[in-house]
Motif scaffolding. Sequence first.
Motif, PDB file in Angstrom:
ATOM      1  N   GLU A  24       0.941  -0.871  -0.054  1.00 37.96           N
ATOM      2  CA  GLU A  24      -0.248   0.200   0.018  1.00 37.96           C
ATOM      3  C   GLU A  24       0.816   1.572   0.069  1.00 37.96           C
ATOM      4  OE1 GLU A  24      -3.489   0.054   2.514  1.00 37.96           O
ATOM      5  OE2 GLU A  24      -3.608  -2.075   2.518  1.00 37.96           O
ATOM      6  N   ARG A  25       1.993   1.354   0.820  1.00 36.94           N
ATOM      7  CA  ARG A  25       2.626   2.599   0.754  1.00 36.94           C
ATOM      8  C   ARG A  25       4.127   1.803   0.280  1.00 36.94           C
ATOM      9  NH1 ARG A  25       2.742   6.223   4.858  1.00 36.94           N
ATOM     10  NH2 ARG A  25       0.722   7.579   4.815  1.00 36.94           N
ATOM     11  N   GLU A  26       5.260   2.659  -0.980  1.00 41.38           N
ATOM     12  CA  GLU A  26       6.557   1.835  -0.870  1.00 41.38           C
ATOM     13  C   GLU A  26       7.068   2.562   0.063  1.00 41.38           C
ATOM     14  OE1 GLU A  26       7.390   4.213  -4.806  1.00 41.38           O
ATOM     15  OE2 GLU A  26       7.995   5.451  -3.937  1.00 41.38           O
ATOM     16  N   PRO A  27       7.980   1.245   0.532  1.00 43.76           N
ATOM     17  CA  PRO A  27       9.026   2.368   1.735  1.00 43.76           C
ATOM     18  C   PRO A  27       9.864   2.568   0.812  1.00 43.76           C
ATOM     19  CG  PRO A  27       9.450  -0.611   0.646  1.00 43.76           C
ATOM     20  CD  PRO A  27       8.229  -0.437  -0.373  1.00 43.76           C
ATOM     21  N   ALA A  28      10.510   3.570   1.818  1.00 47.50           N
ATOM     22  CA  ALA A  28      11.984   4.030   1.827  1.00 47.50           C
ATOM     23  C   ALA A  28      12.673   3.989   1.041  1.00 47.50           C
ATOM     24  CB  ALA A  28      11.806   5.522   2.762  1.00 47.50           C
ATOM     25  N   ARG A  29      13.662   3.833   0.364  1.00 48.68           N
ATOM     26  CA  ARG A  29      15.049   3.306   0.243  1.00 48.68           C
ATOM     27  C   ARG A  29      16.147   2.746   0.925  1.00 48.68           C
ATOM     28  NH1 ARG A  29      18.285   2.455  -5.136  1.00 48.68           N
ATOM     29  NH2 ARG A  29      20.427   1.595  -4.140  1.00 48.68           N
ATOM     30  N   LYS A  30      16.032   3.423   2.740  1.00 47.25           N
ATOM     31  CA  LYS A  30      17.355   3.908   3.243  1.00 47.25           C
ATOM     32  C   LYS A  30      17.018   2.776   3.515  1.00 47.25           C
ATOM     33  CE  LYS A  30      14.251   7.149   6.562  1.00 47.25           C
ATOM     34  NZ  LYS A  30      14.215   5.860   7.430  1.00 47.25           N
ATOM     35  N   ASP A  31      15.132   2.334   3.802  1.00 48.91           N
ATOM     36  CA  ASP A  31      15.059   0.916   4.185  1.00 48.91           C
ATOM     37  C   ASP A  31      15.291  -0.493   3.734  1.00 48.91           C
ATOM     38  OD1 ASP A  31      13.379   2.945   6.695  1.00 48.91           O
ATOM     39  OD2 ASP A  31      11.882   2.459   5.810  1.00 48.91           O
ATOM     40  N   ILE A  32      14.731   0.300   2.785  1.00 53.12           N
ATOM     41  CA  ILE A  32      15.599  -1.042   1.327  1.00 53.12           C
ATOM     42  C   ILE A  32      16.405  -1.507   1.423  1.00 53.12           C
ATOM     43  CG2 ILE A  32      15.100  -2.074  -0.926  1.00 53.12           C
ATOM     44  CD1 ILE A  32      12.323  -1.973   0.034  1.00 53.12           C
ATOM     45  N   ASP A  33      17.916  -0.747   1.467  1.00 58.45           N
ATOM     46  CA  ASP A  33      19.172  -0.369   1.456  1.00 58.45           C
ATOM     47  C   ASP A  33      19.148  -1.231   2.701  1.00 58.45           C
ATOM     48  OD1 ASP A  33      19.415   0.604  -1.517  1.00 58.45           O
ATOM     49  OD2 ASP A  33      19.972   2.938   0.084  1.00 58.45           O
ATOM     50  N   ALA A  34      18.800  -1.287   4.259  1.00 55.63           N
ATOM     51  CA  ALA A  34      18.960  -1.689   4.859  1.00 55.63           C
ATOM     52  C   ALA A  34      18.649  -3.129   5.621  1.00 55.63           C
ATOM     53  CB  ALA A  34      18.438  -0.725   6.470  1.00 55.63           C
ATOM     54  N   LEU A  35      18.166  -4.195   3.993  1.00 54.55           N
ATOM     55  CA  LEU A  35      17.440  -4.936   4.882  1.00 54.55           C
ATOM     56  C   LEU A  35      19.027  -6.296   4.207  1.00 54.55           C
ATOM     57  CD1 LEU A  35      14.617  -5.363   2.276  1.00 54.55           C
ATOM     58  CD2 LEU A  35      14.940  -4.719   4.828  1.00 54.55           C
ATOM     59  N   GLU A  36      18.675  -7.192   5.410  1.00 54.68           N
ATOM     60  CA  GLU A  36      19.962  -7.978   5.574  1.00 54.68           C
ATOM     61  C   GLU A  36      19.885  -8.904   4.808  1.00 54.68           C
ATOM     62  OE1 GLU A  36      21.419  -7.876   9.439  1.00 54.68           O
ATOM     63  OE2 GLU A  36      21.748  -5.812   9.663  1.00 54.68           O
ATOM     64  N   GLU A  37      18.254  -9.774   4.388  1.00 52.43           N
ATOM     65  CA  GLU A  37      17.860 -11.004   4.120  1.00 52.43           C
ATOM     66  C   GLU A  37      18.160 -10.615   2.542  1.00 52.43           C
ATOM     67  OE1 GLU A  37      15.959  -8.734   5.584  1.00 52.43           O
ATOM     68  OE2 GLU A  37      14.029  -9.584   5.575  1.00 52.43           O
ATOM     69  N   PRO A  38      18.108 -11.712   1.784  1.00 49.68           N
ATOM     70  CA  PRO A  38      17.796 -11.713   0.057  1.00 49.68           C
ATOM     71  C   PRO A  38      16.142 -11.315  -0.541  1.00 49.68           C
ATOM     72  CG  PRO A  38      17.967 -14.060   0.923  1.00 49.68           C
ATOM     73  CD  PRO A  38      18.313 -13.354   2.852  1.00 49.68           C
ATOM     74  N   VAL A  39      16.450 -11.013  -0.709  1.00 57.37           N
ATOM     75  CA  VAL A  39      15.232  -9.487  -1.296  1.00 57.37           C
ATOM     76  C   VAL A  39      14.893  -9.575  -2.839  1.00 57.37           C
ATOM     77  CG1 VAL A  39      13.567  -7.596  -0.650  1.00 57.37           C
ATOM     78  CG2 VAL A  39      14.995  -8.480   0.447  1.00 57.37           C
ATOM     79  N   VAL A  40      13.333  -9.689  -2.623  1.00 57.99           N
ATOM     80  CA  VAL A  40      13.404  -9.728  -4.453  1.00 57.99           C
ATOM     81  C   VAL A  40      12.146  -8.541  -4.444  1.00 57.99           C
ATOM     82  CG1 VAL A  40      12.454 -10.317  -6.868  1.00 57.99           C
ATOM     83  CG2 VAL A  40      13.469 -11.747  -5.579  1.00 57.99           C
ATOM     84  N   LEU A  41      12.546  -6.967  -5.166  1.00 58.01           N
ATOM     85  CA  LEU A  41      12.148  -5.859  -4.869  1.00 58.01           C
ATOM     86  C   LEU A  41      10.864  -6.896  -6.949  1.00 58.01           C
ATOM     87  CD1 LEU A  41      13.595  -2.714  -4.424  1.00 58.01           C
ATOM     88  CD2 LEU A  41      12.305  -4.481  -2.814  1.00 58.01           C
ATOM     89  N   GLU A  42      10.152  -6.817  -7.306  1.00 58.35           N
ATOM     90  CA  GLU A  42       9.544  -6.904  -8.396  1.00 58.35           C
ATOM     91  C   GLU A  42       8.678  -5.232  -8.053  1.00 58.35           C
ATOM     92  OE1 GLU A  42       5.636  -8.607 -10.290  1.00 58.35           O
ATOM     93  OE2 GLU A  42       6.101  -9.794  -8.077  1.00 58.35           O
ATOM     94  N   ASN A  68      21.210  -8.358  -1.479  1.00 58.24           N
ATOM     95  CA  ASN A  68      21.673  -8.906  -0.609  1.00 58.24           C
ATOM     96  C   ASN A  68      22.055  -8.768   0.236  1.00 58.24           C
ATOM     97  OD1 ASN A  68      21.656 -11.847   1.305  1.00 58.24           O
ATOM     98  ND2 ASN A  68      23.719 -12.748  -0.136  1.00 58.24           N
ATOM     99  N   ASN A  69      21.753  -8.062   1.137  1.00 58.92           N
ATOM    100  CA  ASN A  69      22.221  -7.356   2.140  1.00 58.92           C
ATOM    101  C   ASN A  69      22.061  -5.814   1.729  1.00 58.92           C
ATOM    102  OD1 ASN A  69      23.456  -9.210   4.337  1.00 58.92           O
ATOM    103  ND2 ASN A  69      24.318  -9.561   3.126  1.00 58.92           N
ATOM    104  N   GLY A  70      21.167  -5.694   1.369  1.00 54.60           N
ATOM    105  CA  GLY A  70      20.413  -4.342   0.692  1.00 54.60           C
ATOM    106  C   GLY A  70      21.626  -3.721  -0.765  1.00 54.60           C
ATOM    107  N   GLN A  71      22.362  -4.925  -1.446  1.00 57.08           N
ATOM    108  CA  GLN A  71      23.002  -3.866  -2.147  1.00 57.08           C
ATOM    109  C   GLN A  71      22.475  -5.072  -3.670  1.00 57.08           C
ATOM    110  OE1 GLN A  71      25.715  -1.819  -1.930  1.00 57.08           O
ATOM    111  NE2 GLN A  71      25.298  -1.760   0.094  1.00 57.08           N
ATOM    112  N   GLU A  72      21.927  -4.347  -5.216  1.00 56.78           N
ATOM    113  CA  GLU A  72      21.564  -5.173  -5.866  1.00 56.78           C
ATOM    114  C   GLU A  72      22.550  -6.197  -6.267  1.00 56.78           C
ATOM    115  OE1 GLU A  72      20.045  -4.423 -10.222  1.00 56.78           O
ATOM    116  OE2 GLU A  72      20.052  -2.282  -8.885  1.00 56.78           O
ATOM    117  N   VAL A  73      22.315  -7.247  -6.149  1.00 57.40           N
ATOM    118  CA  VAL A  73      22.975  -8.045  -7.344  1.00 57.40           C
ATOM    119  C   VAL A  73      22.722  -8.566  -8.586  1.00 57.40           C
ATOM    120  CG1 VAL A  73      23.819 -11.097  -6.712  1.00 57.40           C
ATOM    121  CG2 VAL A  73      23.378  -9.280  -3.884  1.00 57.40           C
ATOM    122  N   THR A  74      21.681  -8.378  -8.801  1.00 59.32           N
ATOM    123  CA  THR A  74      21.520  -8.207 -10.360  1.00 59.32           C
ATOM    124  C   THR A  74      19.957  -8.508 -10.525  1.00 59.32           C
ATOM    125  OG1 THR A  74      21.248 -10.471 -11.984  1.00 59.32           O
ATOM    126  CG2 THR A  74      20.332 -11.079 -10.489  1.00 59.32           C
TER     127      THR A  74
END
Length: 108
Positions: free
Chosen positions: A9-27, A82-88
């Motif tokens: 419903e609300r897009e997260p802030a970039r700083k919150d995405i960058d702080a994620l430590e687990e593997p994540v897929v942003l679609e 992974n760890n807030g960094q784009e891998v691919t």
Amino acid sequence: MPMTTAYLEREPARKDIDALEEPVVLEFGSPWCGFSISTQPILAEAMESHPGVKHLKIADGRGRRLGRSFRVKLWPTLVFLNNGQEVTRLVRPSDTHSISQALDRIDG
């Protein structure tokens, strides 16, 4: 974590995405976009083998800062972090295999 079927419903802030430590897929996509809709079955199939990967479905469009910060131009764009960094990333993926390979890179 299973694939998310609803857009946030609300897009997260970039700083919150960058702080994620687990593997994540942003679609990044749109609920009315044909390409975004057609990608759902292959994404769901690939995600089944990666229950530890978090999936965030982000509605993108004019005035949406998160998509711009990732330089998203076409939908869907899948950004694998992974760890807030784009891998691919994959833009308009058309097969389960390419998504599975990208998931393996963040959830090895």
